[in-house]
Design a protein around this motif. Structure first.
Motif, short mmCIF file in Angstrom:
data_model
loop_
_atom_site.label_atom_id
_atom_site.label_comp_id
_atom_site.label_asym_id
_atom_site.label_seq_id
_atom_site.Cartn_x
_atom_site.Cartn_y
_atom_site.Cartn_z
N ILE A 128 6.05 -33.95 40.17
CA ILE A 128 6.28 -35.04 39.23
C ILE A 128 6.17 -34.41 37.84
O ILE A 128 5.07 -34.12 37.37
CB ILE A 128 5.24 -36.18 39.40
N ASN A 129 7.29 -34.20 37.21
CA ASN A 129 7.32 -33.35 36.02
C ASN A 129 6.95 -34.13 34.75
O ASN A 129 6.66 -35.32 34.79
CB ASN A 129 8.70 -32.70 35.89
N THR A 130 6.97 -33.42 33.65
CA THR A 130 6.44 -33.90 32.38
C THR A 130 7.04 -35.25 31.98
O THR A 130 8.26 -35.41 31.92
CB THR A 130 6.74 -32.86 31.28
N GLN A 131 6.17 -36.22 31.74
CA GLN A 131 6.52 -37.56 31.25
C GLN A 131 7.48 -38.31 32.18
O GLN A 131 8.18 -39.22 31.73
CB GLN A 131 7.08 -37.49 29.82
N ALA A 132 7.50 -37.96 33.45
CA ALA A 132 8.22 -38.78 34.41
C ALA A 132 7.45 -40.08 34.63
O ALA A 132 6.22 -40.10 34.55
CB ALA A 132 8.40 -38.03 35.72
N SER A 133 8.18 -41.17 34.93
CA SER A 133 7.57 -42.47 35.13
C SER A 133 7.98 -43.02 36.50
O SER A 133 9.17 -43.16 36.79
CB SER A 133 8.01 -43.44 34.02
N PRO A 148 11.56 -33.85 34.21
CA PRO A 148 10.99 -34.45 33.00
C PRO A 148 11.78 -35.66 32.51
O PRO A 148 13.01 -35.67 32.49
CB PRO A 148 11.07 -33.31 31.99
N GLY A 149 11.01 -36.69 32.12
CA GLY A 149 11.60 -37.85 31.48
C GLY A 149 12.35 -38.79 32.40
O GLY A 149 12.98 -39.75 31.93
N SER A 150 12.29 -38.57 33.71
CA SER A 150 12.97 -39.47 34.65
C SER A 150 12.18 -40.76 34.80
O SER A 150 10.96 -40.78 34.67
CB SER A 150 13.13 -38.80 36.01
N THR A 151 12.90 -41.85 35.14
CA THR A 151 12.27 -43.15 35.32
C THR A 151 12.69 -43.73 36.67
O THR A 151 13.88 -43.91 36.94
CB THR A 151 12.69 -44.13 34.21
N LEU A 152 11.69 -43.98 37.51
CA LEU A 152 11.92 -44.70 38.77
C LEU A 152 11.28 -46.06 38.62
O LEU A 152 10.06 -46.18 38.43
CB LEU A 152 11.30 -43.96 39.95
#
Length: 209
Positions: A128-133, A148-152
């Motif tokens: 779960i990379n940096t700032q993933a949600s 990074p930066g992905s949103t689920l």
């Protein structure tokens, strides 16, 4: 005294994992391992690279983590480690936010600024990379990389070995299959079957494995 562990991998990704372990302050890193034998004798952040699998088998450190970005390579190494009696730890950056009811299995790394909301489950050997949600009630299968930066959004299921690239968005209540690639910045608005690469907004299939 803290338990001594190894980090399997000596790349840029390993540097991030090392930083997380140091910040957690739960383990002492004894050494790094990498099958690229040209790295033997090198150091990363003061930790020596002792060599490859054969060198690890000769050590007395029996606990560690795989710090390899490639899903396939990470799972292969993790499988070999388990078959040879090694125990895998998880590593969670102190700035990550894990809500009530979240479970994180062994071999998984949760990086800085990531958010995992209530009752989500994270399988083995996941990144779960940096700032993933990851919102509530999501289920992330083994060997997945959420970049990074992905949103689920809520109640998303992601199959094993899938790669959600940087900045992608998955809307609620979808199922993403096994060994899928979701392209960077894509918006997924419908289920994705196994082995497909999807890109764009809305995401469309461009390749079937």
């Amino acid at each position: 005294m803290k338990q001594k562990i190894f980090v399997f991998g000596a790349s840029g990704h390993a540097k991030v994992v090392i930083d997380i372990i140091e910040r957690q302050d739960l383990y002492d890193i004894a050494f790094l391992v990498d099958d690229d034998l040209s790295l033997k004798g090198h150091q990363i952040y003061g930790y020596p690279v002792i060599g490859g699998k054969d060198d690890l088998l000769g050590s007395d450190v029996r606990m560690g983590i795989v710090a390899i970005g490639s899903n396939r390579a990470r799972r292969s190494v993790a499988g070999w480690l388990r078959e040879n009696g090694f125990e895998l730890i998880s590593a969670v950056h102190p700035s990550a936010q894990l809500a009530r009811g979240v479970s994180v299995e062994s071999g998984t790394v949760v990086m800085a600024g990531a958010v995992i909301n209530s009752d989500s489950t994270i399988g083995r050997e996941v990144i779960i990379n940096t700032q993933a949600s990851i919102d509530h009630d999501c289920a992330i299968g083994e060997g997945v990389h959420i970049a990074p930066g992905s949103t689920l959004c809520g109640t998303v299921t992601v199959g094993e070995g899938t790669f959600i690239c940087a900045g992608a968005t998955i809307i609620p209540n979808l199922t993403i299959g096994h060994h899928v690639t979701v392209g960077a910045g894509s918006t997924v608005i419908r289920d994705v079957p196994d082995g497909v690469t999807v890109v764009g907004s809305p995401a469309k299939a461009v390749r079937q494995c």
